[in-house]
Motif scaffolding. Structure first.
Motif, PDB file in Angstrom:
ATOM      1  N   ASN A  19       0.481  14.138  -1.705  1.00  0.00           N
ATOM      2  CA  ASN A  19      -0.800  14.464  -2.329  1.00  0.00           C
ATOM      3  C   ASN A  19      -1.714  13.256  -2.218  1.00  0.00           C
ATOM      4  O   ASN A  19      -1.282  12.134  -2.457  1.00  0.00           O
ATOM      5  CB  ASN A  19      -0.610  14.815  -3.804  1.00  0.00           C
ATOM      6  CG  ASN A  19       0.220  16.067  -3.969  1.00  0.00           C
ATOM      7  OD1 ASN A  19       0.087  17.008  -3.181  1.00  0.00           O
ATOM      8  ND2 ASN A  19       1.104  16.063  -4.933  1.00  0.00           N
ATOM      9  N   TRP A  67     -13.420  16.229  -4.038  1.00  0.00           N
ATOM     10  CA  TRP A  67     -13.323  17.692  -4.033  1.00  0.00           C
ATOM     11  C   TRP A  67     -14.288  18.337  -3.059  1.00  0.00           C
ATOM     12  O   TRP A  67     -14.286  19.545  -2.876  1.00  0.00           O
ATOM     13  CB  TRP A  67     -13.497  18.258  -5.436  1.00  0.00           C
ATOM     14  CG  TRP A  67     -14.457  17.499  -6.298  1.00  0.00           C
ATOM     15  CD1 TRP A  67     -14.151  16.461  -7.132  1.00  0.00           C
ATOM     16  CD2 TRP A  67     -15.866  17.692  -6.383  1.00  0.00           C
ATOM     17  NE1 TRP A  67     -15.280  16.006  -7.737  1.00  0.00           N
ATOM     18  CE2 TRP A  67     -16.339  16.737  -7.309  1.00  0.00           C
ATOM     19  CE3 TRP A  67     -16.758  18.569  -5.782  1.00  0.00           C
ATOM     20  CZ2 TRP A  67     -17.686  16.638  -7.639  1.00  0.00           C
ATOM     21  CZ3 TRP A  67     -18.090  18.462  -6.113  1.00  0.00           C
ATOM     22  CH2 TRP A  67     -18.551  17.507  -7.028  1.00  0.00           C
ATOM     23  N   TRP A  72     -17.779  16.354 -13.493  1.00  0.00           N
ATOM     24  CA  TRP A  72     -16.881  16.295 -12.334  1.00  0.00           C
ATOM     25  C   TRP A  72     -15.634  17.126 -12.540  1.00  0.00           C
ATOM     26  O   TRP A  72     -15.071  17.678 -11.604  1.00  0.00           O
ATOM     27  CB  TRP A  72     -16.517  14.852 -11.994  1.00  0.00           C
ATOM     28  CG  TRP A  72     -15.808  14.118 -13.083  1.00  0.00           C
ATOM     29  CD1 TRP A  72     -16.366  13.284 -13.999  1.00  0.00           C
ATOM     30  CD2 TRP A  72     -14.415  14.154 -13.388  1.00  0.00           C
ATOM     31  NE1 TRP A  72     -15.417  12.817 -14.848  1.00  0.00           N
ATOM     32  CE2 TRP A  72     -14.205  13.323 -14.494  1.00  0.00           C
ATOM     33  CE3 TRP A  72     -13.320  14.805 -12.831  1.00  0.00           C
ATOM     34  CZ2 TRP A  72     -12.956  13.136 -15.062  1.00  0.00           C
ATOM     35  CZ3 TRP A  72     -12.070  14.614 -13.393  1.00  0.00           C
ATOM     36  CH2 TRP A  72     -11.905  13.783 -14.500  1.00  0.00           C
ATOM     37  N   SER A 118     -13.704  23.712  -7.134  1.00  0.00           N
ATOM     38  CA  SER A 118     -13.413  23.590  -5.716  1.00  0.00           C
ATOM     39  C   SER A 118     -11.915  23.652  -5.462  1.00  0.00           C
ATOM     40  O   SER A 118     -11.466  24.114  -4.430  1.00  0.00           O
ATOM     41  CB  SER A 118     -13.999  22.294  -5.156  1.00  0.00           C
ATOM     42  OG  SER A 118     -13.303  21.205  -5.676  1.00  0.00           O
ATOM     43  N   GLY A 122       0.858  -1.171   0.000  1.00  0.00           N
ATOM     44  CA  GLY A 122       0.000   0.000   0.000  1.00  0.00           C
ATOM     45  C   GLY A 122       0.895   1.223   0.000  1.00  0.00           C
ATOM     46  O   GLY A 122       1.957   1.206   0.612  1.00  0.00           O
ATOM     47  N   MET A 123       0.469   2.252  -0.727  1.00  0.00           N
ATOM     48  CA  MET A 123       1.296   3.465  -0.761  1.00  0.00           C
ATOM     49  C   MET A 123       0.432   4.691  -0.543  1.00  0.00           C
ATOM     50  O   MET A 123      -0.704   4.734  -0.985  1.00  0.00           O
ATOM     51  CB  MET A 123       1.958   3.617  -2.129  1.00  0.00           C
ATOM     52  CG  MET A 123       3.092   2.684  -2.411  1.00  0.00           C
ATOM     53  SD  MET A 123       3.797   3.086  -4.018  1.00  0.00           S
ATOM     54  CE  MET A 123       5.410   3.656  -3.542  1.00  0.00           C
ATOM     55  N   LEU A 142      -9.200   9.905  -7.084  1.00  0.00           N
ATOM     56  CA  LEU A 142      -9.773  10.083  -8.415  1.00  0.00           C
ATOM     57  C   LEU A 142     -11.038  10.933  -8.307  1.00  0.00           C
ATOM     58  O   LEU A 142     -11.986  10.540  -7.634  1.00  0.00           O
ATOM     59  CB  LEU A 142     -10.119   8.724  -9.032  1.00  0.00           C
ATOM     60  CG  LEU A 142      -8.963   7.734  -9.070  1.00  0.00           C
ATOM     61  CD1 LEU A 142      -9.425   6.399  -9.630  1.00  0.00           C
ATOM     62  CD2 LEU A 142      -7.823   8.282  -9.888  1.00  0.00           C
ATOM     63  N   PRO A 143     -11.060  12.098  -8.950  1.00  0.00           N
ATOM     64  CA  PRO A 143     -12.167  13.033  -8.730  1.00  0.00           C
ATOM     65  C   PRO A 143     -13.516  12.539  -9.250  1.00  0.00           C
ATOM     66  O   PRO A 143     -14.538  13.067  -8.856  1.00  0.00           O
ATOM     67  CB  PRO A 143     -11.721  14.302  -9.475  1.00  0.00           C
ATOM     68  CG  PRO A 143     -10.666  13.860 -10.417  1.00  0.00           C
ATOM     69  CD  PRO A 143     -10.016  12.660  -9.822  1.00  0.00           C
ATOM     70  N   ASN A 188      -4.069  12.312  -4.144  1.00  0.00           N
ATOM     71  CA  ASN A 188      -4.222  11.627  -5.428  1.00  0.00           C
ATOM     72  C   ASN A 188      -5.485  10.783  -5.527  1.00  0.00           C
ATOM     73  O   ASN A 188      -5.446   9.661  -6.030  1.00  0.00           O
ATOM     74  CB  ASN A 188      -3.029  10.718  -5.698  1.00  0.00           C
ATOM     75  CG  ASN A 188      -1.856  11.485  -6.264  1.00  0.00           C
ATOM     76  OD1 ASN A 188      -2.034  12.341  -7.121  1.00  0.00           O
ATOM     77  ND2 ASN A 188      -0.683  11.199  -5.759  1.00  0.00           N
ATOM     78  N   ARG A 239      -7.295   4.153   1.535  1.00  0.00           N
ATOM     79  CA  ARG A 239      -7.063   3.446   0.286  1.00  0.00           C
ATOM     80  C   ARG A 239      -5.802   2.597   0.358  1.00  0.00           C
ATOM     81  O   ARG A 239      -5.746   1.495  -0.183  1.00  0.00           O
ATOM     82  CB  ARG A 239      -6.955   4.443  -0.867  1.00  0.00           C
ATOM     83  CG  ARG A 239      -6.739   3.762  -2.208  1.00  0.00           C
ATOM     84  CD  ARG A 239      -6.661   4.738  -3.340  1.00  0.00           C
ATOM     85  NE  ARG A 239      -5.493   5.581  -3.229  1.00  0.00           N
ATOM     86  CZ  ARG A 239      -5.254   6.629  -4.001  1.00  0.00           C
ATOM     87  NH1 ARG A 239      -6.116   6.968  -4.926  1.00  0.00           N
ATOM     88  NH2 ARG A 239      -4.167   7.339  -3.835  1.00  0.00           N
ATOM     89  N   PHE A 244       1.013   9.164  -0.489  1.00  0.00           N
ATOM     90  CA  PHE A 244       1.968  10.243  -0.736  1.00  0.00           C
ATOM     91  C   PHE A 244       1.492  11.545  -0.110  1.00  0.00           C
ATOM     92  O   PHE A 244       0.408  11.619   0.459  1.00  0.00           O
ATOM     93  CB  PHE A 244       2.129  10.456  -2.245  1.00  0.00           C
ATOM     94  CG  PHE A 244       2.771   9.310  -2.960  1.00  0.00           C
ATOM     95  CD1 PHE A 244       4.140   9.255  -3.108  1.00  0.00           C
ATOM     96  CD2 PHE A 244       2.004   8.283  -3.479  1.00  0.00           C
ATOM     97  CE1 PHE A 244       4.729   8.207  -3.766  1.00  0.00           C
ATOM     98  CE2 PHE A 244       2.589   7.228  -4.145  1.00  0.00           C
ATOM     99  CZ  PHE A 244       3.961   7.184  -4.283  1.00  0.00           C
TER     100      PHE A 244
END
Ligand SMILES: Nc1ncnc2c1ncn2[C@@H]1O[C@H](COP(=O)(O)OP(=O)(O)OP(=O)(O)O)[C@@H](O)[C@H]1O
Ligand SMILES: [Mg+2]
Lengths: 267, 256
Positions: A82, A138, B246, B253, A77-78, A86-87, A84, A152, A80
């Motif tokens: 950010n 977001w 999206w 945002s 598992g990683m 998925l939007p 990251n 995650r 970071f």
């Protein structure tokens, strides 16, 4: 669990090879919490990539779980700096992503979806994100996104967790809160962790061993055990012994930052 | 729904332009061989509504046929090009070279190959419009955050997995964004081809009317083109918003 012996790694830079690591050796036992600290650009992220098999060493050997690493290790598992996420996926679907990739979950993904969702929701609860599963990334603050990113990295219960400055972009309070989350999850599941950080207090508070790297090309120049009893309370950060260790590590890094980096190529 | 001045502004301006146009034509007594007044154009539109409608329809379908071919082919080629750095490097210069040929120059060749008719128009529309789709899709794939790719690969994801889970969904906003550009280009391509050689379509109608000195009808054709162009653009813009909402929302945002 992790064993690097005399590893060197050179990137093909635009002006010739860049030696990121040279003569790096490190040992991390199964179930150990290891932290890696060092000056910026010394090759910490590179070390993470080597261990997960994302890059191949130029020289030396890399072993994970007793077997030499030949390609991506497949179970790590990683997380970071950010998040990251998925939007276009909800937080929950983001967290389920590893289960869509890692076997045996992958082939069970449809049939056991409900079970996996329950598991993800439980994990969300542990990091304080209960009830946010149906939001989109977001719609979350940076700290909340980072929590989701941790979920995650943990959902498939990896034997190896690689964290590259995951708390660096957070405010002090959120950061300390997530230290405790990390501490509790690790205490419960006892996987192996490698945590790269610039925050020495973070390293000393969480880790069993703190490895200090030299300036580039990076090498482990000191490995310091931290023997505070577990489970640790945030209060230990204010004890003298704690401050002493942090102080020693700080001086060590200040010292390696002073030594001039070796000359690249005679030009 | 609240209708405010700002949303009506485009209408004020459009009407204003026509009013000024009409006034100039009347004041200076401009001959309708040079610049017909809007009222004369309107008369021509009413009088020739049948051929106008028929030829608009022909242009519409050749544009759409070329556009749809461009979408299918552009999406495919974009995925191929974005798949690997090597293909990207190898194919990109070739495509740039191809794209820098003015497509008007190809129309006579197409007419020689396929004869006067709708096929050259469709092919010109296709050739001129697939490029932005390819570039956008490939860009979407090529700009995956390396860290995200690391996360997936450390889980044992294959290249195909990375593409399916991240690359393709990620490139969709780029893809839908390119449709606006592509439909405009396809329209240009179809009309140019009809102008050079065709037996139907607005381009054809306008050249015919021009050679008969029916300037009001030429301008009526222009009006039809404008309306058609605006409608097609608006529809693709709407599709873009619907399909990749999206991307807009997450951008809003992220800015705030
Ligand atoms: N893809 C690459 N190509 C060329 N050089 C690279 C590449 N990636 C890293 N490097 C170089 O290798 C060295 C080590 O990079 P790395 O990212 O491992 O440092 P780091 O210790 O993680 O730094 P930081 O603490 O700032 O995150 C740096 O000097 C960098 O310039
Ligand atoms: Mg780094």
């Amino acid at each position: 669990m992790i064993k690097l012996q005399d590893v060197a790694l050179a990137y093909a830079g635009r002006t010739g090879p860049v030696l990121a690591l040279d003569g790096t050796s490190i040992d991390v036992a199964r179930g150990e919490f290891a932290a890696v600290v060092g000056p910026s650009g010394c090759g910490k992220s590179t070390l993470m990539k080597l261990v997960t098999g994302l890059v191949k060493p130029t020289r030396g050997s890399v072993e994970v779980a007793g077997a030499p690493v030949r390609g991506p290790v497949k179970v790590a598992g990683m997380a970071f700096q950010n998040a990251n996420l998925l939007p276009w996926r909800t937080v929950l679907d983001n967290i389920l992503l590893p289960l869509e990739i890692v076997e045996p979950y992958r082939s069970q993904f449809r049939s056991k979806k409900a079970e996996f969702v329950a598991r993800a929701e439980k994990l969300l609860d542990t990091v304080g994100l209960g009830g946010f599963g149906n939001r989109f990334p977001w719609e979350l603050s940076g700290g909340m996104q980072q929590r989701a990113s941790l979920c995650r990295s943990l959902i498939h219960e990896p034997q190896l967790l690689m964290l590259d400055e995951p708390f660096a972009a957070l405010d002090a309070f959120t950061r300390e809160e997530l230290w405790c989350v990390m501490r509790d999850v690790w205490q419960r599941l006892k996987f192996t962790v490698v945590l790269v950080t610039h925050d020495l207090r973070e390293a000393v508070f969480l880790a069993d061993t703190v490895h200090v790297m030299s300036a580039r090309p990076g090498r482990i120049i000191e490995s310091r055990r931290v023997d505070f009893a577990r489970p640790r309370d945030l209060e230990i950060c204010y004890e003298k012994e704690f401050a002493d260790i942090v102080h020693v590590l700080r001086n060590k890094i200040a010292q390696v930052r002073q030594t001039p980096a070796p000359v690249e190529a005679a030009s | 729904m609240k209708i405010d001045n700002e949303s009506l502004a485009p209408w004020y301006f459009t009407i204003g332009i026509f009013v000024v146009w009409e006034a100039v034509c009347r004041l200076f007594n401009v001959s309708d061989f040079i610049l017909p007044a809007p009222s004369q154009i309107a008369v021509a539109m009413v009088r020739y509504w049948k051929p106008l409608l028929y030829n608009s329809f022909v242009t519409l379908w050749t544009t759409l046929a070329g556009f749809l071919m461009a979408v299918a082919f552009g999406l495919f080629l974009g995925l191929v090009v974005g798949w690997s750095k090597a293909i990207y490097r190898g194919l990109y210069p070739v495509m740039i070279g191809f794209n820098s040929i003015p497509k008007v120059a190809v129309v006579p060749i197409l007419i020689m190959w396929f004869g006067i008719g709708e096929i050259p128009a469709i092919l010109t529309a296709f050739l001129i419009s697939f490029f932005p789709i390819v570039v956008n899709v490939a860009t979407g794939l090529a700009t995956i955050e390396p860290e995200l790719e690391d996360v997936l690969r450390a889980l044992g994801a294959s290249k195909l997995d990375v593409m399916r889970k991240v690359g393709i969904p990620r490139s969709m906003p780029y893809f839908f964004g390119s449709l606006k550009v592509a439909i405009t280009l396809a329209f240009v391509g179809a009309v140019v081809s009809e102008t050079i050689g065709a037996n139907a379509g607005l381009g054809h109608l306008m050249t015919q009317a021009g050679s008969n000195f029916q300037m009001p009808l030429v301008f009526a054709g222009l009006m039809a083109l404008a309306v058609e162009g605006i409608v097609m653009y608006a529809v693709t813009a709407l599709i873009e918003q619907r399909m990749a909402g999206w991307a807009f929302r997450s951008q809003n945002s992220a800015g705030g």
